[in-house]
Design a protein around this motif. Structure first.
Motif, PDB file in Angstrom:
ATOM      1  N   THR A  94      32.691  31.315  24.002  1.00 39.69           N
ATOM      2  CA  THR A  94      32.693  29.757  23.919  1.00 39.69           C
ATOM      3  C   THR A  94      31.369  29.108  23.732  1.00 39.69           C
ATOM      4  N   GLU A  95      31.234  28.115  23.211  1.00 35.85           N
ATOM      5  CA  GLU A  95      30.006  27.411  23.049  1.00 35.85           C
ATOM      6  C   GLU A  95      29.583  26.396  24.093  1.00 35.85           C
ATOM      7  N   SER A  98      31.556  23.027  23.901  1.00 36.00           N
ATOM      8  CA  SER A  98      32.998  23.091  24.024  1.00 36.00           C
ATOM      9  C   SER A  98      33.132  23.503  25.680  1.00 36.00           C
ATOM     10  N   GLU A 101      32.756  20.300  27.710  1.00 38.53           N
ATOM     11  CA  GLU A 101      33.991  19.256  27.681  1.00 38.53           C
ATOM     12  C   GLU A 101      35.191  19.861  28.389  1.00 38.53           C
ATOM     13  N   LYS A 102      35.554  21.154  28.381  1.00 41.15           N
ATOM     14  CA  LYS A 102      36.511  21.912  29.173  1.00 41.15           C
ATOM     15  C   LYS A 102      36.356  21.638  30.544  1.00 41.15           C
TER      16      LYS A 102
END
Length: 199
Positions: A94-95, A98, A101-102
């Motif tokens: 994952t970046e 991202s 945000e999660k």
């Protein structure tokens, strides 16, 4: 019949999968091993996609394994008896935007959260996770750490969000973040009640 072992570099995941596919396509019954369960952050999706991409008519069978989500929970007590979310902290999956945000979304829920690969290859994502969790969850939130499961140096530790020992966490650690009802028993086991009525 005799069997043949094909050595591969473990970190070259796609190469390992293609070697297995080529072996199977030549008519040899082939197995490829992965740690835990190959369907959870594992190699089974690569196998299926590459076989499909190459248009090969070979049978693929996934045999379920014991992932650290399950074995770690059993070692720590019973932390997963309510809703939970599983997140990989690996830079390979994952970046940062991202992931942030999660984590922001999950931290504001009462879900139990499990982190895989908290140090892969650096600890910046577990440090980010702690920073975000601290904004929304109390310092005494119960944390369980299960490391090197199934190995001679296996270890388990139960602590709190405030005191989580980041220096002891490595790529083979699985981290369990309790919800508001998760607590410790007299024997220092991490337990999440099955229902609210139990608390």
């Amino acid at each position: 019949e005799s069997s043949k072992l094909i050595p591969n570099e473990y970190t070259k995941t796609k190469t390992r999968c293609l070697n297995a596919i080529n072996s199977a396509n030549s008519g040899i019954t082939t197995s490829i091993l992965g740690s835990g369960d190959t369907g959870i952050y594992g190699i089974s999706s690569i196998i299926y996609e590459e076989v499909d991409k190459l248009g090969l008519d070979i049978e693929v069978e996934v045999i379920p394994g014991m992932t650290s989500l399950l074995s770690g929970a059993a070692r720590l007590g019973s932390p997963l008896t309510r809703d939970f979310a599983l997140v990989s902290l690996s830079d390979n999956f994952t970046e940062e935007v991202s992931l942030k945000e999660k984590l922001e979304t999950l931290a504001q829920t009462d879900l139990i959260i499990i982190f895989y690969s908290p140090c892969n290859p650096t600890k910046k994502n577990i440090e980010l996770a702690k920073e975000i969790l601290t904004k929304y969850r109390g310092p005494n939130t119960i944390i369980g750490i299960a490391s090197h499961l199934g190995e001679p140096n296996e270890s388990e530790e139960v602590t709190s969000l405030e005191l989580i020992p980041l220096d002891k966490i490595d790529a083979f650690s699985t981290i369990f973040i309790g919800n508001q009802d998760t607590h410790l028993t007299m024997t220092k086991k991490m337990v999440t009640p099955l229902t609210k009525n139990q608390t």
